[in-house]
Design an enzyme around this catalytic site. Structure first.
Site, PDB file in Angstrom:
ATOM      1  CG  LEU A 197      -2.156   1.237   1.335  1.00 38.27           C
ATOM      2  CD1 LEU A 197      -2.929   1.170   0.033  1.00 38.27           C
ATOM      3  CD2 LEU A 197      -2.796   0.975   2.693  1.00 38.27           C
ATOM      4  CB  CYS A 198       3.936   2.124   1.757  1.00 38.53           C
ATOM      5  SG  CYS A 198       4.923   0.836   1.476  1.00 38.53           S
ATOM      6  CB  THR A 199       4.473   0.699  -3.223  1.00 38.77           C
ATOM      7  OG1 THR A 199       5.691   0.164  -2.465  1.00 38.77           O
ATOM      8  CG2 THR A 199       5.181   1.141  -4.769  1.00 38.77           C
TER       9      THR A 199
END
Length: 455
Positions: A230-232
């Site tokens: 998700l952070c990417t």
């Protein structure tokens, strides 16, 4: 140019499929009847009885269920009908999308939005009804039907596109086998022919409950489904796929809170594509297309029509052999690799002694006493043999941890950061070291017995 017209005077282009009276029905099945009418050095001499009775069984008694009416399912239905099977059922929960039309040849532009199973059965009945073929359709999930539905079939052929549904069907057919005498009753075994395609690669497999290895025996051969962190996708997108995932995971919920995305809706898919394209342009990322959007959202791998045709032919050939004993049955896995030529390889998948479906699996884990309950749950999720997603655990003293419903999960979340030693030494203990714990999970077709030993 003159418009080609039918005898009725209507333009041929405006007419529907024309059903012709078949005055040479026997000749249509001449090849299959020739196989079933004479002895063969390849057939099981004790089981194969060539002649009218075997032919009659194929035409009038054998009842086949086809799971899936997509690219592979369309081919299977066509091959079954042309091979002499007449009592055919098909089940599928999906509707027809315009992107299906390049390979799912039973569908037309006017069918977009309609149920695949219904349209496929209608087309086969209309075009091959003169052969005595009668296809009945069922719209919905395979999980919507109980054992009584599946017991009516002599054979099940699966053209599914996901592992979860295959595991459920595999476990259901194994659960239906009568083992009250201590040994599996062969008369209650329903063979499962499992097929799948992925681009230029394909596989066909024969599963006879408790006689051959089952689907779960080879579960660790399947790679886990790819998901992006998700952070990417939220902060540092680098690929067009990241932009599409962002539109699906983040933007959809923001724009339509509480509304579930319909992967088969052209309107929803167009919205996702437009949002992903806008984000890609903002980050200078090229390559976001509508086709790629569909592929990411549905986890679609480009389908090759010829691969579907080849795998379907292999499956229906096995269906004929299993139904009539006219030849040796595949033992038990065929792999097709067409990316470098027309190459196939056959091998036997061996039964797994600790398979949770056909081997009565019991999982024994050794865990550090200082490790937490959260780490135990994570280890269950990373186990390639079981591939759990949201495991819940219970023991003799009650719930160790439960995922759903949410109010109950909240009551037990305090345990996640406790060490296993603390859990076993609590008063009363949450669980006892070495006791048999029961694990349930949405990915599990049945229950799993777990014992934990602390080190």
């Amino acid at each position: 140019l003159k418009i080609l017209r039918c005898r009725s005077g209507e333009p041929a282009a405006l007419m529907g499929d024309q059903v012709m009276a078949d005055v040479q029905l026997a000749q249509k099945y001449a090849n299959i009847q020739r196989i079933l009418s004479r002895k063969s050095p390849f057939a099981d001499a004790d089981a194969f009885d060539p002649g009218a009775e075997t032919i009659s069984y194929l035409h009038d008694t054998a009842k086949v269920l086809v799971i899936g009416a997509g690219g592979l399912g369309c081919e299977i239905l066509k091959d079954l009908a042309l091979s002499g099977f007449r009592d055919i059922h098909v089940i599928d929960m999906d509707t027809i999308d315009v992107t299906n039309l390049n390979r799912q040849f039973l569908f037309r532009q006017s069918d977009v939005g309609k149920a695949k199973a219904e349209v496929a059965s209608t087309v086969i009945n209309r075009r091959m009804g003169h052969l005595g073929v009668n296809v009945k359709h069922h719209v919905g999930k395979i999980q919507d039907h109980d054992e009584s539905f599946y017991r009516q079939f002599n054979l099940i052929i699966a053209g599914l596109d996901n592992i979860a549904a295959r595991r459920w069907m595999n476990a259901t057919l194994h659960d239906m086998v009568d083992r009250s005498s201590g040994e599996p009753d062969p008369t209650t075994m329903i063979p499962l022919l499992d097929g799948g395609t992925e681009g230029f690669k394909g596989q066909a497999r024969v599963i006879v409950p408790f006689m051959t290895s089952c689907f779960d025996c080879s579960l660790d051969a399947f790679p886990p489904q790819v998901n992006f962190p998700l952070c990417t996708i939220a902060e540092t997108p680098r690929l067009p796929e990241h932009c599409i995932e962002y539109a699906v995971v983040i933007l959809w919920e923001k724009s339509f809170p509480g509304k579930k995305m319909n992967n088969d809706s052209p309107v929803d898919m167009k919205w996702v594509y437009e949002q992903a394209k806008e984000r890609a342009d903002a980050f200078g990322i090229a390559g976001v297309t509508y086709q790629l959007t569909m592929g990411v959202v549905k986890r679609i791998i480009p389908a090759i029509a010829s691969t579907n045709a080849l795998i379907s032919a292999a499956l229906v050939s096995e269906a004929i052999k299993i139904s009539t004993y006219c030849g040796p049955v595949l033992n038990n896995y065929l792999m097709y690799m067409g990316q470098a030529g027309v190459y196939t390889h056959t091998f036997e998948y061996e039964k797994k002694p600790d398979c949770m479906v056909c081997g009565g699996a019991k999982l024994a884990l050794q865990r550090p006493a200082s490790s937490t309950l959260q780490e135990l749950l994570d280890s269950l999720g990373s186990n390639p043999t079981f591939q759990l997603t949201r495991p819940s655990i219970s023991g003799a003293n009650g719930v160790v941890f439960i995922q759903n419903p949410k109010p109950m999960r909240v009551q037990h979340e305090y345990k996640l950061q406790m060490t296993l030693k603390e859990l076993t030494e609590a008063q009363p203990p949450v669980f006892v070291q070495g006791e048999e714990l029961l694990v349930t999970d949405p990915a599990l077709p049945t229950k799993l017995t777990l014992t934990v030993t602390l080190t």
